[in-house]
Design an enzyme around this catalytic site. Sequence first.
Site, PDB file in Angstrom:
ATOM      1  N   HIS A  45      -7.766   9.609  -1.990  1.00  0.00           N
ATOM      2  CA  HIS A  45      -7.088   9.578  -0.699  1.00  0.00           C
ATOM      3  C   HIS A  45      -7.868  10.301   0.396  1.00  0.00           C
ATOM      4  O   HIS A  45      -7.912   9.842   1.538  1.00  0.00           O
ATOM      5  CB  HIS A  45      -5.693  10.208  -0.842  1.00  0.00           C
ATOM      6  CG  HIS A  45      -4.725   9.790   0.221  1.00  0.00           C
ATOM      7  ND1 HIS A  45      -3.371   9.867   0.061  1.00  0.00           N
ATOM      8  CD2 HIS A  45      -4.916   9.284   1.463  1.00  0.00           C
ATOM      9  CE1 HIS A  45      -2.763   9.428   1.149  1.00  0.00           C
ATOM     10  NE2 HIS A  45      -3.680   9.075   2.020  1.00  0.00           N
ATOM     11  N   ASP A  92       0.849  -1.197   0.000  1.00  0.00           N
ATOM     12  CA  ASP A  92       0.000   0.000   0.000  1.00  0.00           C
ATOM     13  C   ASP A  92       0.882   1.245   0.000  1.00  0.00           C
ATOM     14  O   ASP A  92       1.778   1.383   0.834  1.00  0.00           O
ATOM     15  CB  ASP A  92      -0.892   0.013   1.243  1.00  0.00           C
ATOM     16  CG  ASP A  92      -1.812   1.226   1.272  1.00  0.00           C
ATOM     17  OD1 ASP A  92      -2.962   1.117   0.804  1.00  0.00           O
ATOM     18  OD2 ASP A  92      -1.380   2.302   1.759  1.00  0.00           O
ATOM     19  N   LYS A 120      -2.950   5.990  -4.399  1.00  0.00           N
ATOM     20  CA  LYS A 120      -4.060   6.910  -4.114  1.00  0.00           C
ATOM     21  C   LYS A 120      -3.920   8.238  -4.859  1.00  0.00           C
ATOM     22  O   LYS A 120      -2.805   8.752  -5.037  1.00  0.00           O
ATOM     23  CB  LYS A 120      -4.134   7.182  -2.602  1.00  0.00           C
ATOM     24  CG  LYS A 120      -4.161   5.897  -1.769  1.00  0.00           C
ATOM     25  CD  LYS A 120      -4.105   6.180  -0.280  1.00  0.00           C
ATOM     26  CE  LYS A 120      -3.911   4.890   0.494  1.00  0.00           C
ATOM     27  NZ  LYS A 120      -2.511   4.469   0.568  1.00  0.00           N
ATOM     28  N   TYR A 155       2.937   9.940  -0.406  1.00  0.00           N
ATOM     29  CA  TYR A 155       3.980   9.369   0.437  1.00  0.00           C
ATOM     30  C   TYR A 155       5.376   9.608  -0.120  1.00  0.00           C
ATOM     31  O   TYR A 155       6.372   9.393   0.578  1.00  0.00           O
ATOM     32  CB  TYR A 155       3.782   7.854   0.614  1.00  0.00           C
ATOM     33  CG  TYR A 155       2.498   7.435   1.281  1.00  0.00           C
ATOM     34  CD1 TYR A 155       1.623   8.358   1.855  1.00  0.00           C
ATOM     35  CD2 TYR A 155       2.138   6.092   1.329  1.00  0.00           C
ATOM     36  CE1 TYR A 155       0.434   7.949   2.444  1.00  0.00           C
ATOM     37  CE2 TYR A 155       0.964   5.680   1.930  1.00  0.00           C
ATOM     38  CZ  TYR A 155       0.106   6.611   2.486  1.00  0.00           C
ATOM     39  OH  TYR A 155      -1.064   6.196   3.074  1.00  0.00           O
TER      40      TYR A 155
END
Length: 331
Positions: free
Chosen positions: A112, A45, A79, A50
């Site tokens: 997200h 994930d 996302k 990120y």
Amino acid sequence: MECITISGINKLQMPIVGLGTWRAKPEETENAVLAALENGYRHIDTAFNYNNEDAIGTALKKWFEMGKGKRDDLFITTKLPNMANRAKDVERFLKMSLQRLQLDYIDLYLIHMPFSFVCNEDNLTPVIKPDGTFELDNNDNIATWKVMEQQVKAGLSKAIGLSNFNLEQIRNIYNTAEIKPAVLQVELHAYLQQKELRSVCRELNIAVTAYAPLGSPGANTHFTTKYNYSVSDFPDILGHPLVKEIAKHYNRTSGQILLRHLIQQDIIVIPKSSNPERIKENINVFDFQLTPDDMDKLNKLDKGENGRIFDFLFFKGVEKHPEYPFALKIQ
């Protein structure tokens, strides 16, 4: 590996344990992903926000080249970021994620967050005003979802879903969707068990993924360092006396007990770790079962909304967005 069946255009098998990668620095992400794959993980994930999709892509490429497995063996989630939650940006950002991950398709693409910020096109981050507040941008989640559906039809993602949406926002999407949300990813752990939300998701055939299933012990340091924001009385779920007592009884770690508690309720978990031993521990949860009595004891740790860690108030001013998903507590 146990899986949950989720709905895309075709039924998909989503491994019930995945590797979470939020806060994983790029230089440690590659090693963490390779360690996870070596220990039987097949679900990774990540998210555009990120900033580690490139490192994950490098790790996946190495794994494929070593002959350890093939693309169809894996389940990859990423996302649509909060500064791109607009219909016009969906395809562009998905294709950027695919390029970074060095993949032809994503297994699961999530919106997200239900709110959106103005995007700084120079560095693809949210615009922050001189006073530190994030520049809010109105967005239409239903319009965004329609373009998410197009990505499934185009073969760029096998399934689509939501993250951090509340019940009303989920129903708004569900009731207008041609391709229904397959998965909802939310904060979920012993202190925030989201029972009503999970019940509705069961009715709607939406699988639930728990992020921060161990209480995200490193999150407060991240909030302080990156956003100058601190959560008072940050919870230590791993250190709770009941969790430690149950762990001792089963000769397991506290983390394994917390993960098993969720897995036994058919909740997908994505614990984050960069430590090879911890990565191994987090997937070693299929050879024991908690008794109904121990499940009940852990169920009683639920604090409801008072257990929430991620209210997103580290995005200064986000509570003024019309799609902010949580009711603010009145002090």
